[in-house]
Design an enzyme around this catalytic site. Structure first.
Site, PDB file in Angstrom:
ATOM      1  CE  LYS A 286      -3.803  -1.991   2.747  1.00 25.53           C
ATOM      2  NZ  LYS A 286      -4.923  -1.743   1.811  1.00 25.53           N
ATOM      3  NE  ARG A 360     -10.919 -10.013  -2.094  1.00 32.08           N
ATOM      4  CZ  ARG A 360     -11.221  -9.069  -2.998  1.00 32.08           C
ATOM      5  NH1 ARG A 360     -11.499  -9.430  -4.250  1.00 32.08           N
ATOM      6  NH2 ARG A 360     -11.231  -7.805  -2.669  1.00 32.08           N
TER       7      ARG A 360
END
Length: 503
Positions: A286, A360
């Site tokens: 990120k 996920r």
């Protein structure tokens, strides 16, 4: 803080006890156009028209959120009166009520009042009873008094002196209002836990810290907690979960918390919370700006613990299982790389195209694990996608489900709890975006409908029970000057469980 309930029909002259009872302050609502609420009319009469004169003079115009203290009021037991603007009477809804009670608490907390008589809960809000008003008012007060000071070397002392609130309610709502007090306090305690966990830094709130918190909850409330370590997770073949955890020095934990409020054979509601205690993005790193907020990537896990704590305090008559896969997502020499293929507990292979789509990957194995409980329903909660923030902003959580009945229950609960959610599509056509040339599916589906394809990914692991997914990326915390965890969606989840328990 002590909360009590007292029934009163102001329109029938039943207000004598409120007029003569000792209190530091009585809170009254004033609508725009110089319209007094029912309680304000009685107080106006007792004070020989004082309220009317103040309103007529323009000192209180009734605009939403405006407040005015009237000190040393004669004719009543309270030493002062707080007037609160309610806005336009024909537009008085849940938001207007919450704005009014929040303004009232802020004004009161800035004074030295100890005991308050609160009449706003009797105001008609979207055909809801005053029990709803009591619960909303208590939650608003607890929100205003919440402070996170655990990491301060010298925490600021509590500045307010408020200790007791007496709510006036409609006589028919008195019993329900007493239940609402209990529920509101339990709910606020659960939200405080969720907020505390979210606000703790990543070097404190580690996977092990979350596991220890679950164990302590189990000890405090007579529940059962299981914590599976690395070897047990490996034995379960949770390859997807482990692919995220592998580069961190913090060992992964798989937490299972059991609350039994009904017969052991009764099918439980299973809550699954994403527990990434810090998310760097892994190899798909990120940007540095704002990365500090990735300590909040475990707010799904925090909401599961907070909800179950609230459920235990309320003593709801149903069974709940909380499942929390928790780890860090870090870069490193042995980190999962974009293009790697991993095998989930279900046996499906997953091409990891982006290691920053890790939530996920840990949730899919937890959702497979949930099957063993033969659940009545499974709800997963996750700060899953930035795309959900783009779609819904910071007001609504994203709700996904192919089960219309379950989705309807959750939406009803969100409205009742004033914890809004919005249902987004989960059509099979979106599944095509998850196709992979090298595995059974990919972990991302490209830029279009990112929150939808994330939910579609999870749906591949939920075929054997009713399931819903809550994407709380936009609602779990606030940025800027008011930075901090919100405690959402604990109110929504708790209300759903209250409704399921019939309580």
């Amino acid at each position: 803080m002590d909360f009590s309930i007292k029934g009163c029909d102001w329109s029938k002259g039943e207000a004598k006890g409120f007029l003569t009872g000792k209190s530091d302050c009585i809170v009254l609502g004033i609508f725009e156009a110089q319209t007094l609420s029912g309680a304000a009319l009685d107080i106006d009469t007792a004070t020989k028209g004082l309220i009317s004169r103040v309103v007529k003079a323009g000192d209180m115009d009734g605009k939403r959120g405006k407040t005015l203290f009237l000190p040393e009021v004669s004719g009543i037991g309270a030493s002062r009166v707080l007037l609160v603007g309610l806005g336009k009477q024909d537009a008085f809804n849940q938001k207007a009520y919450n704005d009014a009670v929040t303004a009232a608490w802020r004004a009161l907390l800035a004074t030295k009042v100890v005991q308050v008589t609160f009449t706003l809960a009797q105001l008609p809000v979207d055909e809801r009873g005053s029990d709803w008003g009591v619960r909303a008012a208590i939650l608003a007060l607890r929100n205003e008094t919440y402070r996170f000071t655990q990491m301060k070397s010298k925490p600021e002392p509590v500045s307010h002196t408020l200790k007791r609130v007496v709510f006036s309610v409609e006589p028919a709502d008195e019993k329900a209002a007493k239940v609402a007090v209990k529920q509101a306090v339990a709910l606020a305690n659960g939200m405080d836990l969720t907020r505390d966990l979210g606000n703790l830094p990543g070097n404190v709130c580690t996977p092990t810290y979350l596991a220890n918190t679950a164990k302590q909850l189990a000890k405090d409330w007579g529940m059962k907690a299981e914590v599976l370590g690395l070897k047990q997770i490996q034995a379960l073949k949770m390859g997807s979960f482990l692919s995220v955890a592998r580069a961190s020095v913090e060992p992964p934990q798989f937490i299972v918390l059991h609350y039994q409020g009904a017969a052991a054979k009764a099918a439980p509601i299973v809550l699954v919370g994403k527990g990434i205690t810090f998310d760097t993005g892994g190899i798909s790193l990120k940007p540095g700006e704002g990365m500090d907020e990735m300590k909040y990537d475990m707010c799904g896990a925090g909401s599961v613990l907070g909800t179950i704590r609230a459920v235990a305090e309320m003593g709801l008559k149903l069974n709940v299982v909380g499942i929390i896969p928790t780890c860090e997502n870090m870069p490193g020499g042995n980190a999962t790389k974009p293009g790697d293929v991993v095998t989930s507990m279900k046996g499906l292979t997953i091409e990891v195209l982006n290691t920053d789509a890790e939530g996920r990957l840990i949730l899919c194995d937890a959702l497979t694990y949930a099957e063993r409980f033969k659940p009545a329903a499974v709800i997963d909660i996750a700060t899953l996608t930035g795309a959900c923030i783009i779609a819904l902003g910071h007001h609504n959580s994203g709700l996904f489900s192919k089960d219309d009945a379950l989705a309807g229950e959750l939406l009803d609960a969100s409205r009742e709890a004033n914890d809004p959610a919005w249902r987004l599509p989960l059509d099979d056509e979106y599944q095509d975006q998850l196709k992979s040339n090298f595995a059974d599916l990919a972990n991302i589906g490209g830029r279009p409908a990112g929150s939808v394809t994330a939910a579609c990914f999870l749906s591949r692991f939920t075929e054997n029970y009713p399931w819903a997914h809550l994407d709380i990326a936009g609602t779990a915390w606030k940025s800027g000057a008011a930075k901090g965890a919100t405690g959402r969606p604990v109110p929504l989840l708790a209300q759903f469980l209250i409704d399921r328990a019939g309580q």
